[in-house]
Design a protein around this motif. Sequence first.
Motif, PDB file in Angstrom:
ATOM      1  N   ILE A   3       2.913  -8.710 -16.361  1.00 14.40           N
ATOM      2  CA  ILE A   3       2.402  -7.564 -15.591  1.00 14.40           C
ATOM      3  C   ILE A   3       0.943  -7.321 -15.924  1.00 14.40           C
ATOM      4  O   ILE A   3       0.102  -7.115 -15.036  1.00 14.40           O
ATOM      5  CB  ILE A   3       3.239  -6.298 -15.880  1.00 14.40           C
ATOM      6  CG1 ILE A   3       4.655  -6.465 -15.315  1.00 14.40           C
ATOM      7  CG2 ILE A   3       2.573  -5.065 -15.276  1.00 14.40           C
ATOM      8  CD1 ILE A   3       5.587  -5.321 -15.633  1.00 14.40           C
ATOM      9  N   ASN A 188       0.685  -4.952  -7.376  1.00 15.59           N
ATOM     10  CA  ASN A 188       2.027  -5.377  -7.771  1.00 15.59           C
ATOM     11  C   ASN A 188       2.260  -5.174  -9.261  1.00 15.59           C
ATOM     12  O   ASN A 188       3.313  -4.689  -9.686  1.00 15.59           O
ATOM     13  CB  ASN A 188       2.261  -6.844  -7.398  1.00 15.59           C
ATOM     14  CG  ASN A 188       2.482  -7.030  -5.910  1.00 15.59           C
ATOM     15  OD1 ASN A 188       2.748  -6.073  -5.187  1.00 15.59           O
ATOM     16  ND2 ASN A 188       2.366  -8.265  -5.440  1.00 15.59           N
ATOM     17  N   GLU A 192       4.876  -2.267 -10.782  1.00 16.68           N
ATOM     18  CA  GLU A 192       5.963  -2.670 -11.677  1.00 16.68           C
ATOM     19  C   GLU A 192       5.876  -1.926 -13.004  1.00 16.68           C
ATOM     20  O   GLU A 192       6.894  -1.514 -13.573  1.00 16.68           O
ATOM     21  CB  GLU A 192       5.922  -4.183 -11.916  1.00 16.68           C
ATOM     22  CG  GLU A 192       6.361  -5.010 -10.721  1.00 16.68           C
ATOM     23  CD  GLU A 192       7.759  -4.660 -10.257  1.00 16.68           C
ATOM     24  OE1 GLU A 192       8.662  -4.510 -11.115  1.00 16.68           O
ATOM     25  OE2 GLU A 192       7.966  -4.499  -9.036  1.00 16.68           O
ATOM     26  N   HIS A 196       8.657   0.831 -14.302  1.00 16.54           N
ATOM     27  CA  HIS A 196       9.272   0.633 -15.614  1.00 16.54           C
ATOM     28  C   HIS A 196       9.391   1.959 -16.357  1.00 16.54           C
ATOM     29  O   HIS A 196      10.329   2.168 -17.133  1.00 16.54           O
ATOM     30  CB  HIS A 196       8.422  -0.355 -16.423  1.00 16.54           C
ATOM     31  CG  HIS A 196       8.941  -0.586 -17.820  1.00 16.54           C
ATOM     32  ND1 HIS A 196      10.087  -1.321 -18.081  1.00 16.54           N
ATOM     33  CD2 HIS A 196       8.491  -0.152 -19.036  1.00 16.54           C
ATOM     34  CE1 HIS A 196      10.296  -1.337 -19.397  1.00 16.54           C
ATOM     35  NE2 HIS A 196       9.340  -0.644 -19.987  1.00 16.54           N
TER      36      HIS A 196
END
Length: 314
Positions: A3, A188, A192, A196
Motif C-alpha cells: 500500500i 487506490n 485501502e 483498513h
Amino acid sequence: MLILMSILGGFIILTLGAESMVRGACAIALRLGIAPLVIGLTIVAFGTSAPELAVSIKSALAGNSGIALGNVVGSNIVNIGLILAITALIKPIKVQSQMVRRDIPFMVAVSALLLFTVMDGEVDVIDGLVFLALLAAYLVYSYRSGDADDSDADIEEVEKGPKNPLLAVVMIAVGIGMLVGGGILFVNGAVELARHFGVSEVVIGLTIVAIGTSMPELVTSVVAAIKGESDIAIGNVVGSNIFNILAILGITSLLHPISSAGFSNVDFAVMLGFAVILLPLAWTGLRIGRREGALLLVANLVYMGYLVQNATAA
C-alpha cells in the motif's frame, strides 16, 4: 508495504507527468498563439481532472456513490484550500482581470448549481445533460475570448520546451496518461489504507480520495508557479473545479445516478464558500499572496478537522 509503495509510486509518476504536461502546454501556448490562461483552464484542467473522472465513474458503477460525489466535492475544496494555498505560499500568484470577471464567477455559479441540484437527493441524467451543455458553452466561449496578448509577461521566461507543436501535444498526452495512472495508483493505496482503519465511504471520498485525485492539480500548479506561469497555475485550479462539477458529474450521472445520501449540507456549503471567498482574495491587487494562501490553508484544515471529528464521533 504494498500500500505504501502504491502511494509513493503514484506520487512519483504524478510529478513526472505534471512536468511533461506543463512543458507541453507552455509550448502549445507559445507556438500556436493560444493564451496560457485558456490552456490552463482547458487542456491542463481537464488533464489534471482525469483521475477524478476515472475514480468517480468506477465508484458510481460499483454503487459507491459516496466516493463518487465526495471525490468531486472534496476535490473542489482541496483545490482551493490546499492546492492553491500551498502554491501561493511557495510563490505568490498573479491573477488576470479576466479571471475575476469571468472564470471565478462562473466557478461560483456552477458550485451553487450543484448545491441546488443535490437538494432532491441525487444527480440524475437530466442534471448530467444540463452540466455537459454548460461545459460545452463555457469551453467555446473561453476559446473564442482567449487572447495571447493577455498572457503573462513571464511566458517568455518559461523554458521553451519543444519547438514542434506535434511533440508538445505528445508531451501533454504522455503527461495526462501519467497523471491518470499515478493518480489512480495513489488513490487506490490511500483508500485501502483508510478502509483498513474503518473510515466511512463519504469521509474517504471527501478527504483521502479528494486529496489523492487532486495531487495532479497540486504538482501541476506548483510546477507552473515555480516556472513563472501563473496563468496555468491558477487556471488549472479554477478550470479543474469547473470540470469536476460539469464534466465529471455530468458524464458519471449519465452512466449511473449519483446519490447524495450520507452527505451533510455543510459539505456543499463549504465547497461553495471556498469558491466565493476566492473572488475577493483574487480581486484584491490581482494576486494571491502568501497571506491569502495561509488563510485558505487554515480554513481547509479546520474543515478537515471537522470531518475527522464527526467520523470519530460516529
